[in-house]
Write an enzyme that holds these catalytic residues in place. Sequence first.
Site, PDB file in Angstrom:
ATOM      1  N   HIS A 118      -6.562  -5.889  -2.388  1.00 25.72           N
ATOM      2  CA  HIS A 118      -7.389  -6.009  -1.175  1.00 25.72           C
ATOM      3  C   HIS A 118      -7.719  -7.465  -0.866  1.00 25.72           C
ATOM      4  CE1 HIS A 118      -8.818  -1.505  -1.478  1.00 25.72           C
ATOM      5  NE2 HIS A 118      -7.535  -1.639  -1.166  1.00 25.72           N
ATOM      6  N   THR A 119      -7.006  -8.366  -1.449  1.00 22.92           N
ATOM      7  CA  THR A 119      -7.078  -9.781  -1.088  1.00 22.92           C
ATOM      8  C   THR A 119      -6.357 -10.049   0.237  1.00 22.92           C
ATOM      9  OG1 THR A 119      -6.641 -12.037  -1.876  1.00 22.92           O
ATOM     10  CG2 THR A 119      -4.950 -10.411  -2.359  1.00 22.92           C
ATOM     11  N   ASN A 124      -3.588   8.951   4.452  1.00 17.03           N
ATOM     12  CA  ASN A 124      -2.455   8.280   5.095  1.00 17.03           C
ATOM     13  C   ASN A 124      -2.477   8.361   6.614  1.00 17.03           C
ATOM     14  OD1 ASN A 124      -1.327   7.562   2.602  1.00 17.03           O
ATOM     15  ND2 ASN A 124      -0.249   9.525   2.426  1.00 17.03           N
ATOM     16  N   HIS A 151       0.502   4.360  -2.606  1.00 10.32           N
ATOM     17  CA  HIS A 151       0.308   5.753  -2.175  1.00 10.32           C
ATOM     18  C   HIS A 151       1.503   6.628  -2.535  1.00 10.32           C
ATOM     19  CE1 HIS A 151      -3.252   5.274   0.858  1.00 10.32           C
ATOM     20  NE2 HIS A 151      -3.424   4.574  -0.242  1.00 10.32           N
ATOM     21  N   ASP A 152       2.674   6.031  -2.713  1.00  6.57           N
ATOM     22  CA  ASP A 152       3.823   6.783  -3.216  1.00  6.57           C
ATOM     23  C   ASP A 152       3.615   7.118  -4.692  1.00  6.57           C
ATOM     24  OD1 ASP A 152       6.302   7.969  -3.541  1.00  6.57           O
ATOM     25  OD2 ASP A 152       7.363   6.057  -3.826  1.00  6.57           O
ATOM     26  N   THR A 187      -9.876 -15.381   2.738  1.00  6.28           N
ATOM     27  CA  THR A 187      -8.467 -15.745   2.983  1.00  6.28           C
ATOM     28  C   THR A 187      -7.706 -14.457   3.302  1.00  6.28           C
ATOM     29  OG1 THR A 187      -7.995 -15.574   0.602  1.00  6.28           O
ATOM     30  CG2 THR A 187      -8.472 -17.779   1.455  1.00  6.28           C
ATOM     31  N   ASP A 221       8.560   7.981  -6.213  1.00  8.97           N
ATOM     32  CA  ASP A 221       9.788   8.719  -5.911  1.00  8.97           C
ATOM     33  C   ASP A 221      10.104   8.732  -4.414  1.00  8.97           C
ATOM     34  OD1 ASP A 221       7.760  10.304  -4.994  1.00  8.97           O
ATOM     35  OD2 ASP A 221       8.369  12.117  -6.056  1.00  8.97           O
ATOM     36  N   ARG A 247       0.835  -1.216   0.000  1.00  4.47           N
ATOM     37  CA  ARG A 247       0.000   0.000   0.000  1.00  4.47           C
ATOM     38  C   ARG A 247       0.867   1.262   0.000  1.00  4.47           C
ATOM     39  NH1 ARG A 247      -3.700   2.631   4.293  1.00  4.47           N
ATOM     40  NH2 ARG A 247      -5.219   3.735   2.984  1.00  4.47           N
ATOM     41  N   PRO A 261      -7.249   7.756  -4.277  1.00  4.35           N
ATOM     42  CA  PRO A 261      -8.698   7.509  -4.266  1.00  4.35           C
ATOM     43  C   PRO A 261      -9.227   7.217  -2.866  1.00  4.35           C
ATOM     44  CG  PRO A 261      -7.521   5.766  -5.459  1.00  4.35           C
ATOM     45  CD  PRO A 261      -6.508   6.788  -5.089  1.00  4.35           C
ATOM     46  N   ASP A 292     -10.325  -9.080   3.060  1.00  3.36           N
ATOM     47  CA  ASP A 292     -10.800 -10.312   2.427  1.00  3.36           C
ATOM     48  C   ASP A 292     -11.238 -11.274   3.526  1.00  3.36           C
ATOM     49  OD1 ASP A 292     -11.189 -12.773   1.262  1.00  3.36           O
ATOM     50  OD2 ASP A 292      -9.272 -12.816   0.188  1.00  3.36           O
ATOM     51  N   VAL A 344       1.347  10.014  -6.068  1.00  3.21           N
ATOM     52  CA  VAL A 344       1.650  11.405  -5.715  1.00  3.21           C
ATOM     53  C   VAL A 344       3.069  11.731  -6.185  1.00  3.21           C
ATOM     54  CG1 VAL A 344       1.801  13.071  -3.826  1.00  3.21           C
ATOM     55  CG2 VAL A 344       0.171  11.162  -3.679  1.00  3.21           C
ATOM     56  N   SER A 377       8.351   9.849  -2.081  1.00  2.00           N
ATOM     57  CA  SER A 377       7.887  11.085  -1.412  1.00  2.00           C
ATOM     58  C   SER A 377       7.083  10.777  -0.147  1.00  2.00           C
ATOM     59  CB  SER A 377       7.067  11.953  -2.374  1.00  2.00           C
ATOM     60  OG  SER A 377       5.924  11.260  -2.861  1.00  2.00           O
TER      61      SER A 377
HETATM   62  C1  HEM Z   1      -9.039   1.569  -6.103  1.00  3.07           C
HETATM   63  C2  HEM Z   1      -8.856   2.481  -5.197  1.00  3.07           C
HETATM   64  C3  HEM Z   1      -8.472   2.152  -3.797  1.00  3.07           C
HETATM   65  C4  HEM Z   1      -9.103   2.594  -2.680  1.00  3.07           C
HETATM   66  C5  HEM Z   1     -10.308   3.525  -2.609  1.00  3.07           C
HETATM   67  C6  HEM Z   1      -8.437   2.005  -1.552  1.00  3.07           C
HETATM   68  C7  HEM Z   1      -8.757   2.251  -0.239  1.00  3.07           C
HETATM   69  C8  HEM Z   1      -8.231   1.572   0.842  1.00  3.07           C
HETATM   70  C9  HEM Z   1      -8.640   1.754   2.207  1.00  3.07           C
HETATM   71  C10 HEM Z   1      -9.711   2.732   2.672  1.00  3.07           C
HETATM   72  C11 HEM Z   1      -7.920   0.902   2.966  1.00  3.07           C
HETATM   73  C12 HEM Z   1      -8.021   0.709   4.483  1.00  3.07           C
HETATM   74  C13 HEM Z   1      -7.062   1.678   5.173  1.00  3.07           C
HETATM   75  C14 HEM Z   1      -7.224   1.703   6.653  1.00  3.07           C
HETATM   76  O1  HEM Z   1      -8.190   1.159   7.191  1.00  3.07           O
HETATM   77  O2  HEM Z   1      -6.357   2.299   7.336  1.00  3.07           O
HETATM   78  C15 HEM Z   1      -7.045   0.185   2.098  1.00  3.07           C
HETATM   79  C16 HEM Z   1      -6.150  -0.786   2.498  1.00  3.07           C
HETATM   80  C17 HEM Z   1      -5.297  -1.430   1.651  1.00  3.07           C
HETATM   81  N1  HEM Z   1      -5.092  -1.141   0.315  1.00  3.07           N
HETATM   82 FE1  HEM Z   1      -6.269  -0.010  -0.848  1.00  3.07          FE
HETATM   83  N2  HEM Z   1      -7.418   1.217  -1.992  1.00  3.07           N
HETATM   84  C18 HEM Z   1      -7.393   1.282  -3.359  1.00  3.07           C
HETATM   85  C19 HEM Z   1      -6.466   0.685  -4.190  1.00  3.07           C
HETATM   86  C20 HEM Z   1      -5.399  -0.056  -3.753  1.00  3.07           C
HETATM   87  C21 HEM Z   1      -4.290  -0.450  -4.575  1.00  3.07           C
HETATM   88  C22 HEM Z   1      -4.094  -0.053  -6.029  1.00  3.07           C
HETATM   89  C23 HEM Z   1      -3.468  -1.206  -3.780  1.00  3.07           C
HETATM   90  C24 HEM Z   1      -2.159  -1.858  -4.120  1.00  3.07           C
HETATM   91  C25 HEM Z   1      -1.834  -2.258  -5.333  1.00  3.07           C
HETATM   92  C26 HEM Z   1      -4.072  -1.272  -2.475  1.00  3.07           C
HETATM   93  C27 HEM Z   1      -3.592  -1.986  -1.422  1.00  3.07           C
HETATM   94  C28 HEM Z   1      -4.137  -1.987  -0.156  1.00  3.07           C
HETATM   95  C29 HEM Z   1      -3.743  -2.900   0.899  1.00  3.07           C
HETATM   96  C30 HEM Z   1      -2.777  -4.055   0.745  1.00  3.07           C
HETATM   97  C31 HEM Z   1      -4.452  -2.530   2.041  1.00  3.07           C
HETATM   98  C32 HEM Z   1      -4.317  -3.126   3.449  1.00  3.07           C
HETATM   99  C33 HEM Z   1      -3.180  -2.394   4.144  1.00  3.07           C
HETATM  100  C34 HEM Z   1      -2.902  -2.836   5.575  1.00  3.07           C
HETATM  101  O3  HEM Z   1      -3.442  -3.820   6.055  1.00  3.07           O
HETATM  102  O4  HEM Z   1      -2.093  -2.133   6.239  1.00  3.07           O
HETATM  103  N3  HEM Z   1      -5.222  -0.544  -2.482  1.00  3.07           N
HETATM  104  N4  HEM Z   1      -7.238   0.616   0.803  1.00  3.07           N
HETATM  105 CA   LIG Z   2       5.554   9.792  -4.634  1.00  2.00          CA
HETATM  106 CA   LIG Z   3      -7.026 -13.429   0.052  1.00  2.00          CA
END
Ligand code: HEM
Ligand SMILES: [Ca+2]
Ligand SMILES: [Ca+2]
Length: 306
Positions: free
Chosen positions: A170-171, A70, A42-43, A225, A50, A38, A139, A222, A46, A52
């Site tokens: 988000h798996t 963040n 997020h890097d 799993t 890089d 993640r 997003p 998820d 923005v 940042s």
């Molecule tokens: C499509 C738009 C996306 C939105 C709106 C979104 C939003 C979010 C939100 C709200 C969370 C929970 C954060 C929290 O509770 O503190 C999250 C977690 C996460 N996101 Fe996304 N996300 C998006 C795309 C992505 C992408 C592109 C990736 C990586 C390729 C990603 C990887 C993750 C991972 C792995 C987590 C869990 C992080 C953890 O357990 O610390 N997400 N995301």
């Molecule tokens: Ca950056």
């Molecule tokens: Ca999974």
Amino acid sequence: QLNTTFYSNTCPNVSSIVRTVIQQALQSDPRIGASLIRLHFHDCFVQGCDGSILLDNSGTIQSEKDAAPNTNSTRGFDVVDNIKTAVENSCPDVVSCADILALSAESSVSLAGGPSWNVLLGRRDSTTANQAGANASIPSPFESLNNLTAKFSAVGLNNITDLVALSGAHTFGRAQCRLFSNRLYNFSGTGNPDPTLNTTYLVTLRQICPQNGSGFVVTNLDPTTPNTFDNTYFSNLQTNRGLLQSDQELFSTTGAPTISIVNQFSSNQSAFFQSFVQSMINMGNISPLTGSNGQIRSNCRRVNGS
Ligand code: HEM
Ligand SMILES: [Ca+2]
Ligand SMILES: [Ca+2]
């Protein structure tokens, strides 16, 4: 511009150093891989990939860590520091923090059972951060599919397959109640839950996130799993078990072109893995600093000499 052999001479073991530190961290924190991928996302959204996001507040830096997407949310910065220290011990001053995030993303996915791939390398680190940019470009889980698509397009990810495949991250990992509890009780002011939320799953989620409970409690993204990188994220969407609104919209937005992609990834894990790898490469290519632009930070949290 980036290439897979960038450190072949200067730091040939960098991938295994990164992997070893993450493996160690996973022993005490099964979530850390999710947190690290993640950070790369997020890097890259923005100012490009890089590093940042890793800069702390200072006289000249308004940290992206304090931007809304963040703050109280992104984590794993201490592990990035540990990786950087281990890398510096073997190869001082050559590997960028931005590349450490890209390598960490790959290791995290493969260690969780997902695909492995050759990471493109050669990014350099920024001397600036963009907190306002982080607020504007990353997003939010409350956005419409149209908005999500627009934010991906804005960074050059124009193909909706990128949005669907990358959402498949988000798996694994967790999310806080405050980022989805509007779906459980009073969705869009209706006084009712989100109609696209499975009613059995709704009962479970209401127990985890009671109406006057802490919004900071976390649950699995998820439910099937939670720590494995697989395609169950997509079968969950088919049974209305997407945790975030932004997840479920990929399948439940009437007429959306994302629906057929969800169906394909749900029925064919290797198709998902293949698309995911390509989309991670696409994301990792977002406006990197190369050549003599930027710097190789010696501490990922600070611009050199500051
Ligand atoms: C499509 C738009 C996306 C939105 C709106 C979104 C939003 C979010 C939100 C709200 C969370 C929970 C954060 C929290 O509770 O503190 C999250 C977690 C996460 N996101 Fe996304 N996300 C998006 C795309 C992505 C992408 C592109 C990736 C990586 C390729 C990603 C990887 C993750 C991972 C792995 C987590 C869990 C992080 C953890 O357990 O610390 N997400 N995301
Ligand atoms: Ca950056
Ligand atoms: Ca999974």
